[in-house]
Design an enzyme around this catalytic site. Structure first.
Site, mmCIF file in Angstrom:
data_model
loop_
_atom_site.group_PDB
_atom_site.id
_atom_site.type_symbol
_atom_site.label_atom_id
_atom_site.label_comp_id
_atom_site.label_asym_id
_atom_site.label_seq_id
_atom_site.Cartn_x
_atom_site.Cartn_y
_atom_site.Cartn_z
ATOM 1 N N ASP A 246 -12.976 -11.756 6.131
ATOM 2 C CA ASP A 246 -11.624 -12.356 5.989
ATOM 3 C C ASP A 246 -11.290 -13.292 7.073
ATOM 4 O OD1 ASP A 246 -11.334 -10.980 8.496
ATOM 5 O OD2 ASP A 246 -9.920 -9.589 7.663
ATOM 6 N N GLY B 284 -8.971 -13.407 9.236
ATOM 7 C CA GLY B 284 -8.265 -13.069 10.570
ATOM 8 C C GLY B 284 -6.775 -13.071 10.326
ATOM 9 N N PHE C 245 -4.641 -11.742 8.152
ATOM 10 C CA PHE C 245 -4.036 -10.473 7.812
ATOM 11 C C PHE C 245 -3.871 -9.723 9.290
ATOM 12 C CE2 PHE C 245 -3.464 -6.201 6.138
ATOM 13 C CZ PHE C 245 -2.660 -6.355 5.381
ATOM 14 N N ASP D 281 -4.854 -17.863 5.630
ATOM 15 C CA ASP D 281 -3.496 -17.971 4.905
ATOM 16 C C ASP D 281 -2.622 -17.216 5.360
ATOM 17 O OD1 ASP D 281 -4.721 -15.440 4.280
ATOM 18 O OD2 ASP D 281 -3.854 -14.966 2.597
ATOM 19 N N GLN E 156 -1.072 -16.969 -2.684
ATOM 20 C CA GLN E 156 0.194 -15.933 -2.076
ATOM 21 C C GLN E 156 1.371 -15.965 -2.849
ATOM 22 O OE1 GLN E 156 0.224 -13.863 0.183
ATOM 23 N NE2 GLN E 156 -1.787 -14.064 1.064
ATOM 24 N N GLY F 28 -1.483 -10.644 -0.481
ATOM 25 C CA GLY F 28 -0.143 -10.292 -0.489
ATOM 26 C C GLY F 28 0.246 -9.185 -1.400
ATOM 27 N N ASP G 103 -11.854 -4.452 -1.849
ATOM 28 C CA ASP G 103 -12.254 -3.832 -0.835
ATOM 29 C C ASP G 103 -11.100 -2.958 0.011
ATOM 30 O OD1 ASP G 103 -10.653 -6.359 0.227
ATOM 31 O OD2 ASP G 103 -10.828 -5.097 1.947
ATOM 32 N N CYS H 197 -21.934 15.148 -8.007
ATOM 33 C CA CYS H 197 -22.304 14.198 -7.172
ATOM 34 C C CYS H 197 -23.702 13.985 -6.988
ATOM 35 C CB CYS H 197 -21.278 13.898 -5.905
ATOM 36 S SG CYS H 197 -21.937 12.620 -4.868
ATOM 37 N N CYS I 236 -25.172 12.078 -4.602
ATOM 38 C CA CYS I 236 -25.683 11.919 -3.051
ATOM 39 C C CYS I 236 -26.437 12.846 -2.419
ATOM 40 C CB CYS I 236 -24.361 11.263 -2.498
ATOM 41 S SG CYS I 236 -23.591 12.461 -1.525
ATOM 42 N N CYS J 65 -24.388 15.736 -0.620
ATOM 43 C CA CYS J 65 -24.178 16.780 -1.805
ATOM 44 C C CYS J 65 -25.425 17.509 -2.036
ATOM 45 C CB CYS J 65 -23.361 16.316 -2.993
ATOM 46 S SG CYS J 65 -21.757 15.712 -2.810
ATOM 47 N N HIS K 292 -20.842 10.355 1.706
ATOM 48 C CA HIS K 292 -20.387 11.060 0.463
ATOM 49 C C HIS K 292 -19.305 10.042 -0.422
ATOM 50 C CE1 HIS K 292 -18.898 13.260 -2.867
ATOM 51 N NE2 HIS K 292 -17.744 13.160 -2.202
HETATM 52 ZN ZN LIG Z 1 -21.844 13.588 -2.895
#
Ligand SMILES: [Zn+2]
Length: 381
Positions: A94, A96, A98, A148, A195, A222, A272, A310, A312, A315, A341
């Site tokens: 980014d 900076g 924000f 910005d 913006q 924004g 994000d 899940c 992963c 899990c 997770h």
């Molecule tokens: Zn998981």
């Protein structure tokens, strides 16, 4: 002429949701994609190899924090963010801005840039559109963001107008600086930020201004800054519909499943948020049937995985009872497992979104997902 880095693959006929391919210096990214946040060039409590095995190929790092500590010189000497951190896929940084605007007592906005005092030691600094490009170039960011001004929710129209105009002026200056860095061999791309706060005329003007710069990608800034959900949806609908369709579209700072679904529905490609990792560390774990608060006594003797659906590693290996125990004892391993997770859940969620779009069934997927997710949330309360 700036080369195109985005290819739209498929659009769902029922809305603006689309899949695509983003081509970046450290590999391709399938979109829509969720980007984990690695503020200090680390996604907290997760190693790069684990992020990679979850399927992530683009993460975010924060210029403000890395500029102050360890500083661009150290990162540049280490071979950029990739050499420094060991993450060999793409970094988006980014601008900076924000972070600086969230420290209002410490900063002053000038036409030249923004002057601020470090939250670490009180030292004075100035970020300008030019030096923000130079810093992100020293980081060797794959995508860098133009400096910005993000006006807060509730801002007056006059102040929002001034912030929007300055954002445009700064984006032009950032582009000039970025082009000169490209000539010196830098491979990364610059995105501009729309913006305009919560004023339709300003949003429209900002889209026209930023789109006219023909940068490789465009972000919507924004939004999701404290406004009610209805305002988020209204201004997302309004702004996203005006964006050029041949550029990747980035919606900054959203991360809950309902906000993500709304973004994807409006043709957003990347997003994000710190939400999945921050909530993980605070004891909230995502499941397909809503979030669970792992510290609750009901999990003390619950020997099921966090989410039976899940796939992963966490899990497959550990139980809710064990996670509950680790959390209650402030064990470091808790943060590692919980973050892994929740991020896996987000990677899987984005993958399911892409599959649904490809199959022309995004809306039915979204309805089914949110119905189950929200019903589970209510059952928890
Ligand atoms: Zn998981």
């Amino acid at each position: 002429m700036i080369e195109s880095i985005f290819q739209e693959m498929h659009r769902d006929p029922s809305c603006s949701a689309r899949t695509g391919l983003l081509s970046l210096p450290h590999g391709n990214v399938q979109t829509p994609a969720f980007m984990p946040v690695g503020t200090n060039a680390t996604v907290k409590a997760v190693e790069p190899r684990d992020l990679e095995s979850m399927g992530f190929s683009l993460i975010l790092a924060n210029t403000y924090h890395l500029f102050l500590r360890p500083g661009p010189e150290v990162i540049s000497k280490a071979g950029g963010l990739h050499g420094f951190s060991g993450w060999q896929k793409n970094f988006l940084t980014d601008s900076g801005g924000f972070q600086i605007f969230s420290l209002p007592q410490f900063r002053k906005i000038l036409d030249e840039g923004v002057r601020f005092k470090s939250h670490i030691d009180g030292s004075s600094h100035i970020l300008t559109p030019e030096n923000v490009v130079d810093i992100q170039t020293a980081f060797n960011s794959d995508i860098q963001m133009a400096l910005d001004i993000c006006a807060p929710w509730g801002e007056s129209e006059n102040k929002a107008y001034r912030a929007t105009m300055l954002t445009y002026d700064w984006a032009k200056r950032a582009k000039t600086q970025w082009l000169s860095q490209r000539e010196s061999g830098y491979q990364g791309y610059l995105f501009g930020i729309v913006q305009g706060n919560f004023f339709r005329e300003l949003r429209k003007m900002s889209v026209e201004q930023i789109a006219s710069l023909d940068l490789p990608g465009i972000a919507i800034g924004g939004l999701s800054i404290g406004e009610p959900k209805e305002a988020y949806i209204e201004y997302l609908n309004f702004t996203a519909a005006l964006l050029p369709s041949d550029k990747p579209r980035y919606l900054m700072g959203i991360g809950t499943p309902d906000y993500i679904i709304e973004a994807v529905r409006n043709g957003i490609d990347i997003f994000d948020c710190v939400y999945p990792t921050r909530t993980a560390r605070n004891g909230l774990l995502f499941t397909s049937k809503g979030q669970i608060t792992i510290k609750k006594a009901m999990y003390k003797k619950d020997f099921e995985p966090i989410d039976p659906d899940c796939s992963c590693r966490v899990c497959k290996t550990y139980t809710r009872a064990y996670l509950h125990h680790l959390f209650r004892n402030n064990e470091i391993l808790y943060s590692m497992l919980a973050s892994q997770h929740n991020l896996h859940f987000m990677a899987d969620f984005a993958s399911k979104i892409r599959q649904a779009i490809q199959a022309d069934s995004f809306e039915s997927f979204a309805r089914g997902f949110l119905d189950t997710y929200n019903a589970g949330m209510e059952a928890q309360e």
